[in-house]
Write a protein that holds these residues in place. Structure first.
Motif, PDB file in Angstrom:
ATOM      1  N   PHE A 182      66.619   3.349 150.463  1.00 11.78           N
ATOM      2  CA  PHE A 182      67.807   2.980 150.995  1.00 11.78           C
ATOM      3  C   PHE A 182      67.951   1.617 151.255  1.00 11.78           C
ATOM      4  O   PHE A 182      69.103   0.907 150.509  1.00 11.78           O
ATOM      5  CB  PHE A 182      68.396   3.639 152.408  1.00 11.78           C
ATOM      6  CG  PHE A 182      69.788   3.480 152.736  1.00 11.78           C
ATOM      7  CD1 PHE A 182      70.689   3.947 152.477  1.00 11.78           C
ATOM      8  CD2 PHE A 182      69.850   2.447 153.943  1.00 11.78           C
ATOM      9  CE1 PHE A 182      71.975   3.679 152.957  1.00 11.78           C
ATOM     10  CE2 PHE A 182      70.890   2.028 153.971  1.00 11.78           C
ATOM     11  CZ  PHE A 182      72.096   2.661 153.865  1.00 11.78           C
ATOM     12  N   VAL A 183      67.051   0.933 151.799  1.00  8.23           N
ATOM     13  CA  VAL A 183      66.919  -0.521 151.909  1.00  8.23           C
ATOM     14  C   VAL A 183      66.987  -1.288 150.279  1.00  8.23           C
ATOM     15  O   VAL A 183      67.637  -2.202 149.834  1.00  8.23           O
ATOM     16  CB  VAL A 183      65.784  -0.871 152.378  1.00  8.23           C
ATOM     17  CG1 VAL A 183      65.301  -2.378 152.460  1.00  8.23           C
ATOM     18  CG2 VAL A 183      65.560  -0.312 153.945  1.00  8.23           C
ATOM     19  N   GLY A 184      66.235  -0.478 149.541  1.00 11.23           N
ATOM     20  CA  GLY A 184      66.121  -1.277 148.171  1.00 11.23           C
ATOM     21  C   GLY A 184      67.399  -0.820 147.375  1.00 11.23           C
ATOM     22  O   GLY A 184      68.099  -1.803 146.749  1.00 11.23           O
ATOM     23  N   ALA A 185      68.322  -0.085 147.615  1.00  6.18           N
ATOM     24  CA  ALA A 185      69.687   0.094 147.202  1.00  6.18           C
ATOM     25  C   ALA A 185      70.656  -0.676 147.781  1.00  6.18           C
ATOM     26  O   ALA A 185      71.435  -1.404 147.304  1.00  6.18           O
ATOM     27  CB  ALA A 185      70.103   1.503 147.622  1.00  6.18           C
ATOM     28  N   LEU A 186      70.475  -1.241 149.171  1.00  5.81           N
ATOM     29  CA  LEU A 186      71.371  -2.507 149.615  1.00  5.81           C
ATOM     30  C   LEU A 186      70.810  -3.726 148.952  1.00  5.81           C
ATOM     31  O   LEU A 186      71.742  -4.410 148.648  1.00  5.81           O
ATOM     32  CB  LEU A 186      70.773  -2.580 151.225  1.00  5.81           C
ATOM     33  CG  LEU A 186      71.369  -1.266 152.144  1.00  5.81           C
ATOM     34  CD1 LEU A 186      70.873  -1.541 153.635  1.00  5.81           C
ATOM     35  CD2 LEU A 186      72.982  -1.431 152.090  1.00  5.81           C
ATOM     36  N   ILE A 187      69.578  -3.873 148.720  1.00  8.82           N
ATOM     37  CA  ILE A 187      69.035  -5.215 148.129  1.00  8.82           C
ATOM     38  C   ILE A 187      69.735  -5.543 146.645  1.00  8.82           C
ATOM     39  O   ILE A 187      70.248  -6.315 146.217  1.00  8.82           O
ATOM     40  CB  ILE A 187      67.591  -5.345 148.155  1.00  8.82           C
ATOM     41  CG1 ILE A 187      67.092  -5.385 149.569  1.00  8.82           C
ATOM     42  CG2 ILE A 187      67.229  -6.401 147.093  1.00  8.82           C
ATOM     43  CD1 ILE A 187      67.529  -6.473 150.208  1.00  8.82           C
ATOM     44  N   ARG A 188      69.749  -4.230 146.037  1.00 14.04           N
ATOM     45  CA  ARG A 188      70.367  -4.151 144.512  1.00 14.04           C
ATOM     46  C   ARG A 188      71.687  -4.089 144.576  1.00 14.04           C
ATOM     47  O   ARG A 188      72.292  -4.306 143.297  1.00 14.04           O
ATOM     48  CB  ARG A 188      69.779  -3.119 143.732  1.00 14.04           C
ATOM     49  CG  ARG A 188      68.145  -3.230 143.585  1.00 14.04           C
ATOM     50  CD  ARG A 188      67.596  -2.047 142.749  1.00 14.04           C
ATOM     51  NE  ARG A 188      67.859  -0.859 143.222  1.00 14.04           N
ATOM     52  CZ  ARG A 188      67.267  -0.139 143.859  1.00 14.04           C
ATOM     53  NH1 ARG A 188      66.021  -0.697 144.428  1.00 14.04           N
ATOM     54  NH2 ARG A 188      67.322   1.093 144.455  1.00 14.04           N
ATOM     55  N   GLY A 189      72.416  -3.852 145.694  1.00 16.95           N
ATOM     56  CA  GLY A 189      73.865  -3.787 145.714  1.00 16.95           C
ATOM     57  C   GLY A 189      74.270  -2.538 145.312  1.00 16.95           C
ATOM     58  O   GLY A 189      75.443  -2.241 145.064  1.00 16.95           O
ATOM     59  N   GLU A 190      73.436  -1.456 145.077  1.00 18.39           N
ATOM     60  CA  GLU A 190      73.743  -0.122 144.688  1.00 18.39           C
ATOM     61  C   GLU A 190      74.731   0.566 145.920  1.00 18.39           C
ATOM     62  O   GLU A 190      75.423   1.516 145.710  1.00 18.39           O
ATOM     63  CB  GLU A 190      72.848   0.759 144.284  1.00 18.39           C
ATOM     64  CG  GLU A 190      71.952   0.058 143.058  1.00 18.39           C
ATOM     65  CD  GLU A 190      70.818   0.775 142.634  1.00 18.39           C
ATOM     66  OE1 GLU A 190      70.030   0.251 141.730  1.00 18.39           O
ATOM     67  OE2 GLU A 190      70.202   1.772 143.165  1.00 18.39           O
ATOM     68  N   THR A 191      74.495   0.190 147.092  1.00 14.44           N
ATOM     69  CA  THR A 191      74.944   0.877 148.390  1.00 14.44           C
ATOM     70  C   THR A 191      75.341  -0.280 149.185  1.00 14.44           C
ATOM     71  O   THR A 191      74.733  -1.134 149.264  1.00 14.44           O
ATOM     72  CB  THR A 191      73.912   1.556 149.306  1.00 14.44           C
ATOM     73  OG1 THR A 191      73.504   2.597 148.471  1.00 14.44           O
ATOM     74  CG2 THR A 191      74.530   2.025 150.430  1.00 14.44           C
ATOM     75  N   ILE A 192      76.627  -0.359 149.605  1.00 17.96           N
ATOM     76  CA  ILE A 192      77.364  -1.394 150.163  1.00 17.96           C
ATOM     77  C   ILE A 192      77.931  -1.008 151.633  1.00 17.96           C
ATOM     78  O   ILE A 192      78.758  -0.083 151.627  1.00 17.96           O
ATOM     79  CB  ILE A 192      78.421  -1.799 149.276  1.00 17.96           C
ATOM     80  CG1 ILE A 192      77.781  -2.684 148.310  1.00 17.96           C
ATOM     81  CG2 ILE A 192      79.123  -3.365 150.092  1.00 17.96           C
ATOM     82  CD1 ILE A 192      78.803  -3.058 147.121  1.00 17.96           C
ATOM     83  N   LEU A 193      77.177  -1.375 152.630  1.00 13.92           N
ATOM     84  CA  LEU A 193      77.775  -0.786 153.999  1.00 13.92           C
ATOM     85  C   LEU A 193      79.222  -1.708 154.471  1.00 13.92           C
ATOM     86  O   LEU A 193      79.650  -1.181 155.269  1.00 13.92           O
ATOM     87  CB  LEU A 193      76.626  -1.184 155.124  1.00 13.92           C
ATOM     88  CG  LEU A 193      75.339  -0.339 155.030  1.00 13.92           C
ATOM     89  CD1 LEU A 193      74.402  -0.923 155.960  1.00 13.92           C
ATOM     90  CD2 LEU A 193      75.475   0.932 155.275  1.00 13.92           C
ATOM     91  N   ASP A 194      79.387  -2.527 153.753  1.00  7.58           N
ATOM     92  CA  ASP A 194      80.625  -3.635 154.053  1.00  7.58           C
ATOM     93  C   ASP A 194      81.713  -3.036 153.516  1.00  7.58           C
ATOM     94  O   ASP A 194      82.681  -3.679 153.561  1.00  7.58           O
ATOM     95  CB  ASP A 194      80.569  -4.858 153.910  1.00  7.58           C
ATOM     96  CG  ASP A 194      79.124  -5.530 154.442  1.00  7.58           C
ATOM     97  OD1 ASP A 194      79.389  -6.374 155.480  1.00  7.58           O
ATOM     98  OD2 ASP A 194      78.129  -5.248 154.263  1.00  7.58           O
ATOM     99  N   ILE A 195      81.613  -1.909 152.811  1.00  2.00           N
ATOM    100  CA  ILE A 195      82.864  -1.343 152.051  1.00  2.00           C
ATOM    101  C   ILE A 195      84.197  -1.180 152.977  1.00  2.00           C
ATOM    102  O   ILE A 195      85.243  -1.445 152.727  1.00  2.00           O
ATOM    103  CB  ILE A 195      82.642  -0.126 151.356  1.00  2.00           C
ATOM    104  CG1 ILE A 195      83.683   0.462 150.316  1.00  2.00           C
ATOM    105  CG2 ILE A 195      82.360   1.197 152.463  1.00  2.00           C
ATOM    106  CD1 ILE A 195      83.720  -0.472 149.142  1.00  2.00           C
ATOM    107  N   GLY A 196      84.027  -0.751 154.299  1.00  2.00           N
ATOM    108  CA  GLY A 196      84.867  -0.405 155.065  1.00  2.00           C
ATOM    109  C   GLY A 196      85.760  -1.890 155.652  1.00  2.00           C
ATOM    110  O   GLY A 196      86.702  -1.720 156.293  1.00  2.00           O
TER     111      GLY A 196
END
Length: 201
Positions: A182-196
């Motif tokens: 999950f951390v790696g996905a954040l780093i790569r921009g595949e997951t974005i918590l700031d979407i909201g």
């Protein structure tokens, strides 16, 4: 492990603590999807920062300022979720937090700012740098089994209740099937918590 981190401090013991924290940070980053630091990063142990800050990362100069352990000891709140952590270890965790900002600076972001994702990574690395006993005490401060959704990482929570944000980061991390992926996905921009943060026009 070699690190390209330069530490400056008036107190030799404070410098040693910061250097050891940098070594720990590099191992944590390598084990959990956070990229290694690029270029030279300077960590300066200082006696004063702007109000409310324990550490600051400047992306333009790739430098970090962290309050000395003595100052941190006087400023820490007794009801903080980190209040059980000994001052030297807490100081080192703040160094790790700021180094995580340096390592994750420039991650892909489709918005003007992705501060929530960056702080998720920084707080996670800070908490992972604590010893197992301190981590267990941290886990005891929150219901680790209550599901944490992305909505739990609203920027207002980060700004107004950073302890709550940190608790949710720790619980969310433990709830993942493959936490460091999950951390790696954040780093790569595949997951974005700031979407909201983006509201429809």
């Amino acid at each position: 492990m070699e690190t390209d981190v330069v530490v400056t401090a008036q107190n030799a013991e404070h410098a040693r603590l910061a250097c050891d924290a940098a070594q720990e940070a590099m191992m944590l980053f390598a084990s959990c999807g956070v990229p290694a630091l690029t270029g030279q990063t300077t960590v300066k142990v200082v006696e004063e920062l702007r109000s409310g800050c324990f550490g600051l990362y400047d992306c333009e100069t790739q430098s970090i300022e962290v309050l000395s352990p003595d100052v941190l000891h006087d400023l820490r709140l007794p009801d903080s979720i980190f209040s059980h952590v000994a001052t030297p270890a807490y100081f080192q965790s703040v160094v790790v937090h700021e180094l995580a900002h340096a390592a994750s600076d420039g991650i892909p972001c489709p918005f003007d700012s992705c501060i929530v994702g960056l702080e998720y990574i920084a707080y996670l690395m800070q908490m992972k740098s604590l010893d197992p006993v301190a981590q267990d005490q941290l886990a005891a401060s929150i219901d680790m089994d209550a599901p944490v959704s992305f909505k739990g990482f609203h920027p207002f929570i980060l700004m107004l209740a950073p302890d709550v944000f940190s608790q949710r980061v720790w619980a969310h991390h433990q709830q993942q099937d493959d936490p460091c992926s999950f951390v790696g996905a954040l780093i790569r921009g595949e997951t974005i918590l700031d979407i909201g943060l983006i509201e429809p026009e």
